[in-house]
Design a protein around this motif. Structure first.
Motif, PDB file in Angstrom:
ATOM      1  N   PHE A  22       0.709  -1.264  -0.036  1.00 22.50           N
ATOM      2  CA  PHE A  22       0.205  -0.113   0.016  1.00 22.50           C
ATOM      3  C   PHE A  22       1.058   1.353   0.065  1.00 22.50           C
ATOM      4  O   PHE A  22       0.476   2.375  -0.458  1.00 22.50           O
ATOM      5  CB  PHE A  22      -0.996  -0.021   1.238  1.00 22.50           C
ATOM      6  N   MET A  25       0.746   3.536  -2.843  1.00 24.73           N
ATOM      7  CA  MET A  25      -0.666   4.009  -3.378  1.00 24.73           C
ATOM      8  C   MET A  25      -0.965   5.296  -2.884  1.00 24.73           C
ATOM      9  O   MET A  25      -1.008   5.480  -1.681  1.00 24.73           O
ATOM     10  CB  MET A  25      -1.567   2.897  -2.912  1.00 24.73           C
ATOM     11  N   ILE A  81      -6.315  -6.155   0.780  1.00 23.95           N
ATOM     12  CA  ILE A  81      -5.838  -6.932  -0.059  1.00 23.95           C
ATOM     13  C   ILE A  81      -4.465  -6.600  -0.669  1.00 23.95           C
ATOM     14  O   ILE A  81      -4.325  -5.453  -0.829  1.00 23.95           O
ATOM     15  CB  ILE A  81      -6.646  -7.696  -1.236  1.00 23.95           C
ATOM     16  N   VAL A  83      -0.511  -7.739  -2.520  1.00 28.60           N
ATOM     17  CA  VAL A  83       0.215  -8.563  -3.142  1.00 28.60           C
ATOM     18  C   VAL A  83       1.930  -7.813  -3.316  1.00 28.60           C
ATOM     19  O   VAL A  83       1.767  -6.544  -3.584  1.00 28.60           O
ATOM     20  CB  VAL A  83      -0.117  -8.827  -4.672  1.00 28.60           C
ATOM     21  N   ARG A  87       5.473  -8.823  -7.526  1.00 30.18           N
ATOM     22  CA  ARG A  87       4.675  -9.946  -7.894  1.00 30.18           C
ATOM     23  C   ARG A  87       3.094  -9.615  -8.314  1.00 30.18           C
ATOM     24  O   ARG A  87       2.428 -10.510  -8.504  1.00 30.18           O
ATOM     25  CB  ARG A  87       4.615 -10.975  -6.824  1.00 30.18           C
ATOM     26  N   ARG A  89       0.115  -8.118 -10.605  1.00 31.26           N
ATOM     27  CA  ARG A  89      -0.362  -8.360 -12.004  1.00 31.26           C
ATOM     28  C   ARG A  89      -0.015  -9.734 -12.781  1.00 31.26           C
ATOM     29  O   ARG A  89       0.326  -9.760 -13.824  1.00 31.26           O
ATOM     30  CB  ARG A  89       0.082  -7.137 -12.883  1.00 31.26           C
ATOM     31  N   GLN A  90       0.319 -10.736 -11.925  1.00 28.25           N
ATOM     32  CA  GLN A  90       0.515 -11.932 -12.162  1.00 28.25           C
ATOM     33  C   GLN A  90      -0.471 -12.967 -11.823  1.00 28.25           C
ATOM     34  O   GLN A  90      -0.106 -14.192 -11.427  1.00 28.25           O
ATOM     35  CB  GLN A  90       1.853 -12.510 -11.663  1.00 28.25           C
ATOM     36  N   GLY A  93      -3.472 -11.866  -6.906  1.00 29.31           N
ATOM     37  CA  GLY A  93      -4.633 -11.341  -6.234  1.00 29.31           C
ATOM     38  C   GLY A  93      -6.024 -11.780  -6.651  1.00 29.31           C
ATOM     39  O   GLY A  93      -6.698 -12.322  -5.830  1.00 29.31           O
ATOM     40  N   LYS A  94      -5.905 -12.274  -7.779  1.00 25.80           N
ATOM     41  CA  LYS A  94      -7.146 -13.092  -8.293  1.00 25.80           C
ATOM     42  C   LYS A  94      -7.293 -14.382  -7.782  1.00 25.80           C
ATOM     43  O   LYS A  94      -8.428 -14.643  -7.269  1.00 25.80           O
ATOM     44  CB  LYS A  94      -6.979 -13.135  -9.871  1.00 25.80           C
ATOM     45  N   VAL A 115     -14.788  -1.700  -1.478  1.00 27.29           N
ATOM     46  CA  VAL A 115     -14.644  -0.335  -2.122  1.00 27.29           C
ATOM     47  C   VAL A 115     -13.348  -0.451  -2.680  1.00 27.29           C
ATOM     48  O   VAL A 115     -12.380  -0.831  -2.194  1.00 27.29           O
ATOM     49  CB  VAL A 115     -14.542   0.606  -1.130  1.00 27.29           C
ATOM     50  N   GLY A 116     -13.431  -0.399  -4.112  1.00 27.45           N
ATOM     51  CA  GLY A 116     -12.026  -0.453  -5.010  1.00 27.45           C
ATOM     52  C   GLY A 116     -12.380   0.005  -6.403  1.00 27.45           C
ATOM     53  O   GLY A 116     -13.547   0.000  -6.908  1.00 27.45           O
ATOM     54  N   GLU A 119     -11.980  -1.611 -12.607  1.00 28.80           N
ATOM     55  CA  GLU A 119     -11.169  -2.228 -13.484  1.00 28.80           C
ATOM     56  C   GLU A 119     -10.396  -3.716 -13.005  1.00 28.80           C
ATOM     57  O   GLU A 119     -10.168  -4.600 -13.617  1.00 28.80           O
ATOM     58  CB  GLU A 119      -9.997  -1.359 -13.765  1.00 28.80           C
ATOM     59  N   ILE A 120     -10.049  -3.501 -11.573  1.00 30.01           N
ATOM     60  CA  ILE A 120      -9.449  -4.623 -10.960  1.00 30.01           C
ATOM     61  C   ILE A 120     -10.472  -5.679 -10.523  1.00 30.01           C
ATOM     62  O   ILE A 120     -10.532  -7.027 -10.935  1.00 30.01           O
ATOM     63  CB  ILE A 120      -8.657  -4.379  -9.694  1.00 30.01           C
ATOM     64  N   TYR A 121     -11.439  -5.382  -9.672  1.00 27.26           N
ATOM     65  CA  TYR A 121     -12.447  -6.204  -9.027  1.00 27.26           C
ATOM     66  C   TYR A 121     -13.718  -6.658 -10.194  1.00 27.26           C
ATOM     67  O   TYR A 121     -14.099  -7.927  -9.975  1.00 27.26           O
ATOM     68  CB  TYR A 121     -12.922  -5.698  -7.977  1.00 27.26           C
ATOM     69  N   ARG A 123     -12.986  -7.545 -13.104  1.00 25.04           N
ATOM     70  CA  ARG A 123     -12.290  -8.933 -13.523  1.00 25.04           C
ATOM     71  C   ARG A 123     -12.530 -10.066 -12.935  1.00 25.04           C
ATOM     72  O   ARG A 123     -12.358 -11.465 -13.282  1.00 25.04           O
ATOM     73  CB  ARG A 123     -10.746  -8.719 -13.773  1.00 25.04           C
TER      74      ARG A 123
HETATM   75  C1  LIG Z   1      -4.804  -4.668  -6.094  1.00 25.11           C
HETATM   76  C2  LIG Z   1      -3.731  -6.022  -6.037  1.00 25.11           C
HETATM   77  C3  LIG Z   1      -4.235  -6.772  -4.856  1.00 25.11           C
HETATM   78  C4  LIG Z   1      -4.293  -6.869  -7.180  1.00 25.11           C
HETATM   79  O1  LIG Z   1      -3.436  -8.138  -6.920  1.00 25.11           O
HETATM   80  P1  LIG Z   1      -2.514  -8.544  -8.474  1.00 25.11           P
HETATM   81  O2  LIG Z   1      -1.985  -9.888  -8.156  1.00 25.11           O
HETATM   82  O3  LIG Z   1      -1.640  -7.558  -8.857  1.00 25.11           O
HETATM   83  O4  LIG Z   1      -3.732  -8.657  -9.592  1.00 25.11           O
HETATM   84  P2  LIG Z   1      -3.955 -10.053 -10.556  1.00 25.11           P
HETATM   85  O5  LIG Z   1      -2.633 -10.195 -11.106  1.00 25.11           O
HETATM   86  O6  LIG Z   1      -4.432 -11.146  -9.749  1.00 25.11           O
HETATM   87  O7  LIG Z   1      -5.026  -9.445 -11.358  1.00 25.11           O
HETATM   88  C5  LIG Z   1      -6.439  -9.461 -11.328  1.00 25.11           C
HETATM   89  C6  LIG Z   1      -7.323  -8.818 -12.661  1.00 25.11           C
HETATM   90  O8  LIG Z   1      -7.145  -7.399 -12.195  1.00 25.11           O
HETATM   91  C7  LIG Z   1      -6.419  -6.675 -13.154  1.00 25.11           C
HETATM   92  N1  LIG Z   1      -5.845  -5.816 -12.600  1.00 25.11           N
HETATM   93  C8  LIG Z   1      -4.694  -6.052 -11.615  1.00 25.11           C
HETATM   94  N2  LIG Z   1      -3.918  -4.624 -11.328  1.00 25.11           N
HETATM   95  C9  LIG Z   1      -4.660  -3.778 -12.066  1.00 25.11           C
HETATM   96  C10 LIG Z   1      -4.422  -2.212 -12.063  1.00 25.11           C
HETATM   97  N3  LIG Z   1      -3.460  -1.745 -11.485  1.00 25.11           N
HETATM   98  N4  LIG Z   1      -5.012  -1.745 -13.132  1.00 25.11           N
HETATM   99  C11 LIG Z   1      -5.982  -2.395 -14.048  1.00 25.11           C
HETATM  100  N5  LIG Z   1      -6.312  -3.649 -13.757  1.00 25.11           N
HETATM  101  C12 LIG Z   1      -5.453  -4.385 -13.082  1.00 25.11           C
HETATM  102  C13 LIG Z   1      -5.498  -7.523 -13.992  1.00 25.11           C
HETATM  103  O9  LIG Z   1      -5.636  -7.261 -15.247  1.00 25.11           O
HETATM  104  C14 LIG Z   1      -6.435  -9.033 -13.872  1.00 25.11           C
HETATM  105  O10 LIG Z   1      -7.342  -9.134 -14.784  1.00 25.11           O
HETATM  106  P3  LIG Z   1      -7.414 -10.426 -15.859  1.00 25.11           P
HETATM  107  O11 LIG Z   1      -7.440 -11.580 -14.750  1.00 25.11           O
HETATM  108  O12 LIG Z   1      -8.390 -10.444 -16.439  1.00 25.11           O
HETATM  109  O13 LIG Z   1      -6.085 -10.691 -16.420  1.00 25.11           O
HETATM  110  C15 LIG Z   1      -2.317  -5.752  -6.056  1.00 25.11           C
HETATM  111  O14 LIG Z   1      -2.177  -4.682  -7.186  1.00 25.11           O
HETATM  112  C16 LIG Z   1      -1.818  -4.840  -4.703  1.00 25.11           C
HETATM  113  O15 LIG Z   1      -1.465  -5.497  -3.919  1.00 25.11           O
HETATM  114  N6  LIG Z   1      -1.926  -3.561  -4.957  1.00 25.11           N
HETATM  115  C17 LIG Z   1      -1.438  -2.473  -4.064  1.00 25.11           C
HETATM  116  C18 LIG Z   1      -2.460  -2.626  -2.681  1.00 25.11           C
HETATM  117  C19 LIG Z   1      -3.705  -2.449  -3.301  1.00 25.11           C
HETATM  118  O16 LIG Z   1      -4.046  -1.503  -4.098  1.00 25.11           O
HETATM  119  N7  LIG Z   1      -4.676  -3.058  -2.885  1.00 25.11           N
HETATM  120  C20 LIG Z   1      -6.167  -3.025  -3.045  1.00 25.11           C
HETATM  121  C21 LIG Z   1      -6.881  -1.650  -2.690  1.00 25.11           C
HETATM  122  S1  LIG Z   1      -8.529  -1.492  -3.167  1.00 25.11           S
END
Ligand SMILES: CC(C)(COP(=O)(O)OP(=O)(O)OC[C@H]1O[C@@H](n2cnc3c(N)ncnc32)[C@H](O)[C@@H]1OP(=O)(O)O)[C@@H](O)C(=O)NCCC(=O)NCCS
Length: 164
Positions: A22, A25, A81, A83, A87, A89-90, A93-94, A115-116, A119-121, A123
Motif C-alpha cells: 500500500f 498507493m 488485499i 500482493v 509480484r 499483475r501475475q 490477487g485474483k 470499495v475499490g 478495473e481490478i475487481y 475482472r
Molecule cells: C490490487 C492487488 C491486490 C491486485 O493483485 P494482483 O495480483 O496484482 O492482481 P491480478 O494479477 O490477480 O489481477 C486481477 C485482475 O485485475 C487486473 N488488474 C490488476 N491490477 C490492475 C491495475 N492496477 N489496473 C487495472 N487492472 C488491474 C488484472 O489485469 C487481472 O485481470 P485479468 O484476470 O482479466 O487479467 C495488487 O495489485 C496490490 O497489492 N496492490 C497494492 C495494494 C492495493 O491497491 N490493494 C487494493 C486496494 S482496493
C-alpha cells in the motif's frame, strides 16, 4: 504457489507485506496493516488467506463481516488485499479472491462487498448497480458479488477496525 489460511507465524510477514503493497498507493491511508491487526484482535478476521511461494508470503487477503443499513445479513467485506509489489499483475490477487469467495460460499455467506477499482475487481466478478453506498464515494467503486438472495441496497458499514 500455495494459498492457505494464515497461521500465527505469518502475522509479521502479513504486516510487512501490507505496508509494502500500500505504501506506493496514492489513495492509501497507511492504516491498512493496522486494520488487519485490529481485525484479528477483535475477532473480525473471518477469513485470512496468504499466498505462499518458496516459504515466502507474497500475497494476503482479509474478509470480515459487514452490515448494510445496520444488518449483517451474511455479508462480508473484502480487504485489505495486498500482493508483493514485484509480484503484482501475475494473478496472485485474483487467486486469493477466488479462493476467499469459495470459502464464503461454503460458509453460506450471502455475498461479498468492497470499495475499490472496478478495473481490478470487475475482472473477478464484482459489480455495482449503484444501490450499495459507502460514505460519499462514487457508488461505482462500491461493488459486490451476490452469492445468494437479493442484491443489497443501502449504506455499507465495515467492521470497527476500519473506522479507527
Ligand atoms: C490490487 C492487488 C491486490 C491486485 O493483485 P494482483 O495480483 O496484482 O492482481 P491480478 O494479477 O490477480 O489481477 C486481477 C485482475 O485485475 C487486473 N488488474 C490488476 N491490477 C490492475 C491495475 N492496477 N489496473 C487495472 N487492472 C488491474 C488484472 O489485469 C487481472 O485481470 P485479468 O484476470 O482479466 O487479467 C495488487 O495489485 C496490490 O497489492 N496492490 C497494492 C495494494 C492495493 O491497491 N490493494 C487494493 C486496494 S482496493
Amino acid at each position: 504457489m500455495l494459498i492457505r489460511d494464515e497461521n500465527a507465524a505469518d502475522v509479521d510477514a502479513i504486516r510487512d507485506l501490507t505496508r509494502a503493497a500500500f505504501e506506493p498507493m496514492p489513495f492509501s491511508s497507511n492504516t491498512e496493516a493496522r486494520i488487519v491487526d485490529d481485525l484479528r484482535a477483535s475477532g473480525d478476521l473471518t477469513i485470512s488467506l496468504v499466498a505462499e511461494e518458496h516459504g515466502e508470503v507474497v500475497g494476503h487477503v482479509a474478509f470480515s463481516p459487514v452490515a448494510v443499513d445496520g444488518v449483517h445479513g451474511g455479508w462480508f467485506g473484502l480487504g485489505p488485499i495486498s500482493v508483493k509489489p514485484d509480484r503484482q499483475r501475475q494473478g496472485i490477487g485474483k487467486a486469493l479472491i477466488l479462493r476467499g469467495l469459495d470459502l464464503l460460499r461454503e460458509r453460506g455467506a450471502a455475498g461479498c462487498a468492497l470499495v475499490g477499482s472496478p478495473e481490478i475487481y470487475g475482472r473477478v466478478g464484482f459489480e455495482s448497480d449503484g444501490r450499495l453506498r459507502y460514505a460519499d464515494i462514487d457508488p461505482k467503486f462500491v461493488q459486490r458479488i451476490v452469492l445468494r438472495g437479493e442484491a443489497p441496497s443501502g449504506i455499507l458499514k465495515f467492521a470497527p477496525a476500519f473506522e479507527q
